[in-house]
Design a protein around this motif. Sequence first.
Motif, PDB file in Angstrom:
ATOM      1  N   HIS A   7       0.845  -1.200   0.000  1.00 12.56           N
ATOM      2  CA  HIS A   7       0.000   0.000   0.000  1.00 12.56           C
ATOM      3  C   HIS A   7       0.879   1.248   0.000  1.00 12.56           C
ATOM      4  O   HIS A   7       1.319   1.731   1.041  1.00 12.56           O
ATOM      5  N   ARG A   8       1.142   1.724  -1.212  1.00 14.79           N
ATOM      6  CA  ARG A   8       1.967   2.909  -1.431  1.00 14.79           C
ATOM      7  C   ARG A   8       1.212   3.882  -2.316  1.00 14.79           C
ATOM      8  O   ARG A   8       0.021   3.714  -2.557  1.00 14.79           O
ATOM      9  N   PHE A   9       1.915   4.882  -2.828  1.00 21.13           N
ATOM     10  CA  PHE A   9       1.266   5.852  -3.700  1.00 21.13           C
ATOM     11  C   PHE A   9       2.275   6.388  -4.697  1.00 21.13           C
ATOM     12  O   PHE A   9       3.490   6.239  -4.522  1.00 21.13           O
ATOM     13  N   GLY A  10       1.756   7.001  -5.761  1.00 15.24           N
ATOM     14  CA  GLY A  10       2.616   7.542  -6.797  1.00 15.24           C
ATOM     15  C   GLY A  10       2.207   8.947  -7.182  1.00 15.24           C
ATOM     16  O   GLY A  10       1.365   9.587  -6.535  1.00 15.24           O
ATOM     17  N   THR A  11       2.787   9.427  -8.267  1.00 14.81           N
ATOM     18  CA  THR A  11       2.511  10.783  -8.747  1.00 14.81           C
ATOM     19  C   THR A  11       1.050  10.978  -9.088  1.00 14.81           C
ATOM     20  O   THR A  11       0.504  12.083  -8.944  1.00 14.81           O
ATOM     21  N   ASP A  12       0.374   9.902  -9.535  1.00 18.89           N
ATOM     22  CA  ASP A  12      -1.038  10.042  -9.903  1.00 18.89           C
ATOM     23  C   ASP A  12      -1.886  10.527  -8.730  1.00 18.89           C
ATOM     24  O   ASP A  12      -2.835  11.307  -8.918  1.00 18.89           O
ATOM     25  N   ALA A  13      -1.544  10.113  -7.516  1.00 17.45           N
ATOM     26  CA  ALA A  13      -2.300  10.565  -6.341  1.00 17.45           C
ATOM     27  C   ALA A  13      -2.151  12.073  -6.133  1.00 17.45           C
ATOM     28  O   ALA A  13      -3.124  12.772  -5.824  1.00 17.45           O
ATOM     29  N   PHE A  14      -0.941  12.596  -6.316  1.00 19.19           N
ATOM     30  CA  PHE A  14      -0.721  14.036  -6.157  1.00 19.19           C
ATOM     31  C   PHE A  14      -1.398  14.823  -7.279  1.00 19.19           C
ATOM     32  O   PHE A  14      -1.940  15.910  -7.047  1.00 19.19           O
ATOM     33  N   LEU A  15      -1.377  14.268  -8.483  1.00 15.31           N
ATOM     34  CA  LEU A  15      -2.077  14.919  -9.605  1.00 15.31           C
ATOM     35  C   LEU A  15      -3.576  15.002  -9.329  1.00 15.31           C
ATOM     36  O   LEU A  15      -4.201  16.044  -9.534  1.00 15.31           O
ATOM     37  N   LEU A  16      -4.153  13.907  -8.855  1.00 19.54           N
ATOM     38  CA  LEU A  16      -5.593  13.898  -8.582  1.00 19.54           C
ATOM     39  C   LEU A  16      -5.953  14.828  -7.429  1.00 19.54           C
ATOM     40  O   LEU A  16      -6.961  15.540  -7.480  1.00 19.54           O
ATOM     41  N   ALA A  17      -5.124  14.846  -6.392  1.00 22.80           N
ATOM     42  CA  ALA A  17      -5.388  15.738  -5.261  1.00 22.80           C
ATOM     43  C   ALA A  17      -5.384  17.201  -5.690  1.00 22.80           C
ATOM     44  O   ALA A  17      -6.226  17.997  -5.265  1.00 22.80           O
ATOM     45  N   LYS A  18      -4.421  17.565  -6.535  1.00 20.35           N
ATOM     46  CA  LYS A  18      -4.363  18.946  -7.045  1.00 20.35           C
ATOM     47  C   LYS A  18      -5.569  19.240  -7.927  1.00 20.35           C
ATOM     48  O   LYS A  18      -6.195  20.304  -7.824  1.00 20.35           O
ATOM     49  N   TYR A  19      -5.906  18.307  -8.788  1.00 14.37           N
ATOM     50  CA  TYR A  19      -7.029  18.461  -9.719  1.00 14.37           C
ATOM     51  C   TYR A  19      -8.360  18.591  -8.991  1.00 14.37           C
ATOM     52  O   TYR A  19      -9.282  19.269  -9.474  1.00 14.37           O
ATOM     53  N   ALA A  20      -8.464  17.970  -7.825  1.00 20.76           N
ATOM     54  CA  ALA A  20      -9.737  17.938  -7.106  1.00 20.76           C
ATOM     55  C   ALA A  20     -10.235  19.323  -6.710  1.00 20.76           C
ATOM     56  O   ALA A  20     -11.437  19.555  -6.628  1.00 20.76           O
ATOM     57  N   ASP A  21      -9.309  20.245  -6.433  1.00 16.56           N
ATOM     58  CA  ASP A  21      -9.690  21.615  -6.073  1.00 16.56           C
ATOM     59  C   ASP A  21     -10.730  21.613  -4.952  1.00 16.56           C
ATOM     60  O   ASP A  21     -11.812  22.183  -5.057  1.00 16.56           O
ATOM     61  N   VAL A  22     -10.383  20.954  -3.849  1.00 15.93           N
ATOM     62  CA  VAL A  22     -11.326  20.763  -2.753  1.00 15.93           C
ATOM     63  C   VAL A  22     -11.579  22.069  -2.008  1.00 15.93           C
ATOM     64  O   VAL A  22     -10.683  22.896  -1.845  1.00 15.93           O
ATOM     65  N   HIS A  23     -12.822  22.278  -1.549  1.00 11.15           N
ATOM     66  CA  HIS A  23     -13.212  23.485  -0.825  1.00 11.15           C
ATOM     67  C   HIS A  23     -13.439  23.177   0.651  1.00 11.15           C
ATOM     68  O   HIS A  23     -13.776  22.045   1.011  1.00 11.15           O
ATOM     69  N   ARG A  24     -13.310  24.190   1.485  1.00 11.09           N
ATOM     70  CA  ARG A  24     -13.414  24.000   2.935  1.00 11.09           C
ATOM     71  C   ARG A  24     -14.780  23.491   3.373  1.00 11.09           C
ATOM     72  O   ARG A  24     -14.889  22.778   4.369  1.00 11.09           O
ATOM     73  N   ASN A  25     -15.835  23.883   2.657  1.00 12.69           N
ATOM     74  CA  ASN A  25     -17.183  23.512   3.099  1.00 12.69           C
ATOM     75  C   ASN A  25     -17.649  22.181   2.512  1.00 12.69           C
ATOM     76  O   ASN A  25     -18.794  21.785   2.706  1.00 12.69           O
ATOM     77  N   TYR A  26     -16.782  21.458   1.819  1.00 15.68           N
ATOM     78  CA  TYR A  26     -17.154  20.200   1.191  1.00 15.68           C
ATOM     79  C   TYR A  26     -17.191  19.044   2.200  1.00 15.68           C
ATOM     80  O   TYR A  26     -16.362  18.970   3.116  1.00 15.68           O
ATOM     81  N   THR A  27     -18.121  18.139   1.966  1.00 14.49           N
ATOM     82  CA  THR A  27     -18.022  16.780   2.487  1.00 14.49           C
ATOM     83  C   THR A  27     -17.509  15.922   1.339  1.00 14.49           C
ATOM     84  O   THR A  27     -18.094  15.903   0.256  1.00 14.49           O
ATOM     85  N   VAL A  28     -16.391  15.231   1.572  1.00 17.28           N
ATOM     86  CA  VAL A  28     -15.669  14.520   0.516  1.00 17.28           C
ATOM     87  C   VAL A  28     -15.656  13.029   0.818  1.00 17.28           C
ATOM     88  O   VAL A  28     -15.577  12.621   1.979  1.00 17.28           O
ATOM     89  N   CYS A  29     -15.732  12.217  -0.239  1.00 19.00           N
ATOM     90  CA  CYS A  29     -15.531  10.778  -0.094  1.00 19.00           C
ATOM     91  C   CYS A  29     -14.445  10.338  -1.058  1.00 19.00           C
ATOM     92  O   CYS A  29     -14.549  10.567  -2.264  1.00 19.00           O
ATOM     93  N   ASP A  30     -13.393   9.727  -0.533  1.00 17.22           N
ATOM     94  CA  ASP A  30     -12.298   9.186  -1.341  1.00 17.22           C
ATOM     95  C   ASP A  30     -12.479   7.686  -1.432  1.00 17.22           C
ATOM     96  O   ASP A  30     -12.206   6.951  -0.472  1.00 17.22           O
ATOM     97  N   LEU A  31     -12.959   7.213  -2.590  1.00 15.40           N
ATOM     98  CA  LEU A  31     -13.113   5.785  -2.813  1.00 15.40           C
ATOM     99  C   LEU A  31     -11.771   5.185  -3.245  1.00 15.40           C
ATOM    100  O   LEU A  31     -10.988   5.832  -3.915  1.00 15.40           O
TER     101      LEU A  31
END
Length: 224
Positions: A7-31
């Motif tokens: 269970h590790r991670f790669g660059t794709d995880a950082f790309l997706l996190a940046k792309y997500a553009d998450v907001h403070r008032n969000y309820t988020v689910c990471d599947l």
Amino acid sequence: MLVSDDHRFGTDAFLLAKYADVHRNYTVCDLCTGCGIIPLIFCKKEPPKKIYAVDIQEEAIGLLKATIDENGLGGIIEPVLGDLKEMPNGQIAHESVDLVIVNPPYMTSGSGYEKLSRAQAVARHELMCSINDVCKTASALLKYGGLIKMCHSPERLADVICAMREHNLEPKSVTFVQNIVGERPWLFLISGKKGANAGMNVEKPIILRNSDGSYTEDYLCLYD
């Protein structure tokens, strides 16, 4: 954060996190959260109000729980051990989520995984869930107008778009990721909106390296 050989991670995880553009008032689910790298990236600056982090593998959720305890993030990230095909459930309510993030298994179940451990095979191949399962669950969890942000392998683009549309998640934007200008993309990032009208933009590609091999600003900003 805690990781393991499986269970590790790669660059794709950082790309997706940046792309997500998450907001403070969000309820988020990471599947398919794995060891929870994306929720943890969200917590570096201004985290959303709640993040559900879902995975079917007990070791992955155990690693995430230990990282949460070490960093005092129990009030923000809630690890959920379970099968995403069985959600919504008692832990995550129907149509309660503003944003679903997912870095799903990229390869189909019959594409050869004999040399991988069982845990690695589950993370990389559609053994426990398909892209259709992912989109069905995302649609059930999202509020009307909620967003799904996903990364995947380019050869699966048609599968992803078809699955999203089947479950009322209209693809609105796609961005391809290339290592160097002129190379074929190795990843795409796609954004969909529940209940939206048709119409998708193809955005400027993300380039990770310059022609001399140095990292681009696109790459460096992933780790800010």
